[in-house]
Design an enzyme around this catalytic site. Structure first.
Site, PDB file in Angstrom:
ATOM      1  N   GLY A  16     -17.962   5.959   4.303  1.00 33.85           N
ATOM      2  CA  GLY A  16     -18.247   4.761   3.523  1.00 33.85           C
ATOM      3  C   GLY A  16     -19.152   4.995   2.337  1.00 33.85           C
ATOM      4  O   GLY A  16     -19.976   4.123   2.006  1.00 33.85           O
ATOM      5  N   LEU A  19     -18.532   2.201  -0.258  1.00 37.11           N
ATOM      6  CA  LEU A  19     -19.182   0.941   0.086  1.00 37.11           C
ATOM      7  C   LEU A  19     -20.691   1.045  -0.078  1.00 37.11           C
ATOM      8  O   LEU A  19     -21.355   0.085  -0.496  1.00 37.11           O
ATOM      9  CB  LEU A  19     -18.848   0.553   1.529  1.00 37.11           C
ATOM     10  CG  LEU A  19     -17.562  -0.241   1.749  1.00 37.11           C
ATOM     11  CD1 LEU A  19     -17.337  -0.460   3.234  1.00 37.11           C
ATOM     12  CD2 LEU A  19     -17.634  -1.580   1.019  1.00 37.11           C
ATOM     13  N   TYR A  54       0.305   6.490   1.579  1.00 39.78           N
ATOM     14  CA  TYR A  54      -0.093   7.003   2.891  1.00 39.78           C
ATOM     15  C   TYR A  54      -1.061   8.180   2.757  1.00 39.78           C
ATOM     16  O   TYR A  54      -1.803   8.502   3.678  1.00 39.78           O
ATOM     17  CB  TYR A  54       1.132   7.442   3.686  1.00 39.78           C
ATOM     18  CG  TYR A  54       1.939   6.275   4.228  1.00 39.78           C
ATOM     19  CD1 TYR A  54       1.368   5.365   5.106  1.00 39.78           C
ATOM     20  CD2 TYR A  54       3.259   6.084   3.852  1.00 39.78           C
ATOM     21  CE1 TYR A  54       2.090   4.296   5.600  1.00 39.78           C
ATOM     22  CE2 TYR A  54       3.996   5.006   4.335  1.00 39.78           C
ATOM     23  CZ  TYR A  54       3.402   4.121   5.218  1.00 39.78           C
ATOM     24  OH  TYR A  54       4.119   3.058   5.703  1.00 39.78           O
ATOM     25  N   GLU A 144     -20.591   8.670  -7.390  1.00 38.26           N
ATOM     26  CA  GLU A 144     -20.138   9.061  -6.053  1.00 38.26           C
ATOM     27  C   GLU A 144     -19.267  10.297  -6.149  1.00 38.26           C
ATOM     28  O   GLU A 144     -18.279  10.314  -6.897  1.00 38.26           O
ATOM     29  CB  GLU A 144     -19.354   7.922  -5.399  1.00 38.26           C
ATOM     30  CG  GLU A 144     -18.801   8.302  -4.038  1.00 38.26           C
ATOM     31  CD  GLU A 144     -17.716   7.353  -3.528  1.00 38.26           C
ATOM     32  OE1 GLU A 144     -17.050   7.716  -2.521  1.00 38.26           O
ATOM     33  OE2 GLU A 144     -17.517   6.291  -4.127  1.00 38.26           O
ATOM     34  N   THR A 192     -28.947  14.293  16.133  1.00 40.39           N
ATOM     35  CA  THR A 192     -29.338  14.469  14.736  1.00 40.39           C
ATOM     36  C   THR A 192     -28.888  15.803  14.148  1.00 40.39           C
ATOM     37  O   THR A 192     -28.987  16.012  12.944  1.00 40.39           O
ATOM     38  CB  THR A 192     -30.862  14.366  14.590  1.00 40.39           C
ATOM     39  OG1 THR A 192     -31.475  15.467  15.290  1.00 40.39           O
ATOM     40  CG2 THR A 192     -31.382  13.063  15.167  1.00 40.39           C
ATOM     41  N   CYS A 386       4.451  -8.450  -8.034  1.00 34.98           N
ATOM     42  CA  CYS A 386       5.103  -7.294  -8.639  1.00 34.98           C
ATOM     43  C   CYS A 386       6.530  -7.145  -8.079  1.00 34.98           C
ATOM     44  O   CYS A 386       7.402  -7.940  -8.411  1.00 34.98           O
ATOM     45  CB  CYS A 386       4.265  -6.033  -8.420  1.00 34.98           C
ATOM     46  SG  CYS A 386       4.701  -4.673  -9.526  1.00 34.98           S
ATOM     47  N   GLY A 388       7.447  -7.994  -5.289  1.00 38.68           N
ATOM     48  CA  GLY A 388       7.695  -9.245  -4.565  1.00 38.68           C
ATOM     49  C   GLY A 388       8.284 -10.318  -5.462  1.00 38.68           C
ATOM     50  O   GLY A 388       9.151 -11.089  -5.035  1.00 38.68           O
ATOM     51  N   GLN A 390      10.098  -9.618  -8.145  1.00 36.41           N
ATOM     52  CA  GLN A 390      11.452  -9.144  -8.438  1.00 36.41           C
ATOM     53  C   GLN A 390      12.406  -9.458  -7.286  1.00 36.41           C
ATOM     54  O   GLN A 390      13.561  -9.844  -7.504  1.00 36.41           O
ATOM     55  CB  GLN A 390      11.411  -7.647  -8.727  1.00 36.41           C
ATOM     56  CG  GLN A 390      10.607  -7.300  -9.980  1.00 36.41           C
ATOM     57  CD  GLN A 390      10.411  -5.806 -10.169  1.00 36.41           C
ATOM     58  OE1 GLN A 390      10.963  -4.998  -9.420  1.00 36.41           O
ATOM     59  NE2 GLN A 390       9.608  -5.436 -11.165  1.00 36.41           N
ATOM     60  N   HIS A 520      -0.713  -7.866 -10.877  1.00 38.55           N
ATOM     61  CA  HIS A 520      -1.447  -7.689  -9.612  1.00 38.55           C
ATOM     62  C   HIS A 520      -2.747  -8.500  -9.641  1.00 38.55           C
ATOM     63  O   HIS A 520      -3.822  -7.967  -9.957  1.00 38.55           O
ATOM     64  CB  HIS A 520      -1.756  -6.206  -9.378  1.00 38.55           C
ATOM     65  CG  HIS A 520      -0.569  -5.398  -9.004  1.00 38.55           C
ATOM     66  ND1 HIS A 520      -0.154  -5.225  -7.699  1.00 38.55           N
ATOM     67  CD2 HIS A 520       0.321  -4.735  -9.768  1.00 38.55           C
ATOM     68  CE1 HIS A 520       0.929  -4.471  -7.673  1.00 38.55           C
ATOM     69  NE2 HIS A 520       1.247  -4.161  -8.922  1.00 38.55           N
ATOM     70  N   GLU A 522      -4.597  -9.454  -7.298  1.00 36.59           N
ATOM     71  CA  GLU A 522      -5.585  -9.023  -6.304  1.00 36.59           C
ATOM     72  C   GLU A 522      -6.640  -8.100  -6.919  1.00 36.59           C
ATOM     73  O   GLU A 522      -7.761  -7.995  -6.399  1.00 36.59           O
ATOM     74  CB  GLU A 522      -4.901  -8.325  -5.123  1.00 36.59           C
ATOM     75  CG  GLU A 522      -4.271  -6.966  -5.398  1.00 36.59           C
ATOM     76  CD  GLU A 522      -2.841  -7.035  -5.894  1.00 36.59           C
ATOM     77  OE1 GLU A 522      -2.124  -6.023  -5.762  1.00 36.59           O
ATOM     78  OE2 GLU A 522      -2.443  -8.089  -6.427  1.00 36.59           O
TER      79      GLU A 522
END
Length: 548
Positions: A16, A19, A54, A144, A192, A386, A388, A390, A520, A522
């Site tokens: 993470g 994050l 994937y 990062e 540790t 997108c 979807g 079409q 998109h 999202e």
């Protein structure tokens, strides 16, 4: 003067770091600082654009058209700062640029080596473009470094980090190392030693971490924190426990409670007002205390790995936050729906909304088309993104416009190309062209493009405007030559490119909520600013849940 925070990871991957970077940036931002986050990816791909979902999860697209790592989505969602092409670099792009310079003779006959040429390129990337969105100077740049300390691929990045710390000084740089403190159930103990070994590996490469963020399942006792501090050469207060959180949106509050941002400011010798965390407290409250719930079926082809739809998942959660409801997401393999109608109904009848996301290739498309038909006929809220959108156009062409052979040229030769490849389109810089059989990488319609919405449309009421800008990532477009036939069948083209040539949004006015978009949305949703289309979709699903 920008200060640099370098974030590395050790022991194992998937701890993470992204994050953590996003959460720390959000905490610094809440204290009034201007921040930007960057990602260094050690793999040899030029960008993740041609990588399988994937393999790498989703490809996150920026306004300026960069195909980047999904961590940049976390950065944007947590800070609201739009990422740029200059915020993501890969080993592949660095080597590509260096080899191009060598071929041109830019190095004047010098031997091109990892040190200094590759490390210099990494340092230039880290220090470039340090202006904030409002034009001022950044206070913090968080960098990062992907992968795990000890990986061969990341060695040039660690070396560049070491050099930068020497050049800029400790007062302008901070090294945060994210490690794992595993709990051994059989012994009933936290161990540790993995953290000690990871820090030893990092210091052997010339980088002494200033803070340790220790991922753990159980609270770390004071004695164990002191032990880690002693063996890793840091202050005890700089050993920050990072327990698993109930939600990713609870992480900033949790890290603040453990003193992460305080310790970073102490390292830099800065004093600042206490952070204003009201909006994060509100987000967590909305997430943890919903007043209802809806179930959304996502009919996709990469459902085996949820990271392939990471931004989509989060945008649905944001839509739920807008209505203070829990969103239960059911990931449904589109190939399941290439069977009989009974199977389709069994999977989709429990859903309060159906979403068909983007994707590439023919596999699963007939199942997606079947799910569109189910949503249209059963009056279930439908959202196509997108590919979807079409699929919604092909379903409409086949079943409401009388074009039985409707298909996409992406799936092979067809006499009715309702969807086809485009070879040229207009951008803000002018005409963009693409060869039909050219390279796959970087040849799509990428980044933010404007669209104009019909004034009397459903989507214009959702947006509250008729002028929008959204991010695209696709190679094929709905064929405007079929517009009249599709609209006669009830599928209205309610959003178009400014030149009127490229369909951006379709909707069905005779349906409770049926919207397809070529872009998109999202990618622009934030927990504190849910995208209006997702808020509208979840609102329609909530109404559907009350009707059934």
């Amino acid at each position: 003067m920008a200060r640099y925070i370098f974030i590395t990871g050790g022991v194992v991957s998937s701890l993470g770091k992204g994050l953590m970077a996003a959460s720390l940036a959000a905490l610094l931002q809440a204290r009034g600082y201007r921040v930007r986050i960057r990602k260094f990816d050690p793999y040899l791909n030029v960008d993740p654009g041609t990588m399988s979902p994937y393999q790498h999860g989703e490809v996150y697209v920026t306004d300026d058209g960069a195909e980047t790592d999904l961590d940049l989505g976390h950065y944007e969602r947590f800070t609201g700062v739009s990422a740029r092409q200059s915020d993501n670099i890969t080993s592949g792009r660095i080597y590509q640029q260096i080899i191009a310079k060598e071929r041109r003779g830019d190095y004047l006959g010098a031997t091109v080596q990892v040190i200094p040429h590759v490390t210099d390129a990494i340092k230039e990337f880290a220090q470039a473009d340090t202006s904030s969105e409002d034009g001022g100077d950044l206070d913090f740049v968080l960098c990062e470094i992907g992968g795990t300390v000890g990986d061969i691929e990341s060695l040039p990045f660690i070396e560049a980090l070491r050099q930068l710390r020497n050049e800029l000084g400790r007062e302008q740089t901070c090294s945060v190392h994210v490690t794992l403190v595993p709990y051994i159930a059989a012994a009933g103990e936290l161990k540790t030693k993995p953290t000690q070994h990871s820090v030893r590996e990092l210091t052997a490469l010339g980088v002494q971490p200033d803070l340790l963020l220790c991922r753990c399942e159980k609270p770390i006792p004071d004695g164990e924190r002191a032990k880690i501090a002693l063996f890793c050469n840091v202050r005890k207060e700089a050993v920050i426990p990072a327990l698993d959180a109930s939600s990713i949106y609870a992480v900033p509050l949790q890290y603040h409670a453990e003193g992460l941002d305080n310790e970073v400011l102490r390292h830099f010798g800065l004093t600042a007002p206490a952070p204003d965390l009201a909006r994060w407290e509100d987000i967590v409250d909305r997430y943890q205390n919903p007043e209802g719930e809806v179930t959304i079926g996502v009919v996709g082809k990469y459902v085996g790995l949820q990271d392939a739809y990471k931004s989509l998942n989060e945008a649905l959660v944001h839509g739920g936050m807008a209505h203070r409801v829990k969103v239960n997401i059911r990931w449904l393999d589109a190939e399941l729906f290439e069977q009989d109608d009974t199977t389709i109904a069994a999977h989709l009848e429990p859903m309060h909304g159906i979403l068909v996301p983007g994707g590439f290739g023919e596999r699963g498309t007939e199942g997606k088309i079947a799910s569109v038909r189910f949503a249209r006929e059963r009056k279930v809220p439908f959202f196509g993104i997108c590919l979807g959108m079409q699929m919604a156009c092909i379903e409409g062409a086949r079943n409401t416009a009388g074009i039985a052979g409707a298909s996409s040229t992406e799936f092979g030769p067809t006499d009715e190309p309702v969807v086809g490849i485009i070879t040229e389109w207009m951008t803000a810089e002018g005409l963009e062209t693409r060869a039909e059989g050219g390279d796959l990488g970087g040849t799509m319609r990428l980044g933010a493009y404007p669209a104009r919405l019909a004034g009397n449309s459903h989507v214009s009421s959702i947006y509250g405007t008729t002028e929008i800008s959204e991010r695209h990532r696709h190679r094929y477009e709905v064929n405007c030559g079929y517009r009249d036939q599709l609209e006669h069948g009830g599928l209205v083209f309610s959003g178009m490119s400014p030149d009127g040539l490229l369909p951006e949004i379709v909707e069905r006015p005779d349906h409770p909520w049926f919207v397809g978009v070529q872009f998109h949305p999202e990618l622009k949703s934030r927990p504190f600013d849910p995208h209006p289309l997702f808020a509208g979709f979840i609102g329609a699903a909530l109404l559907q849940a009350r009707l059934v």
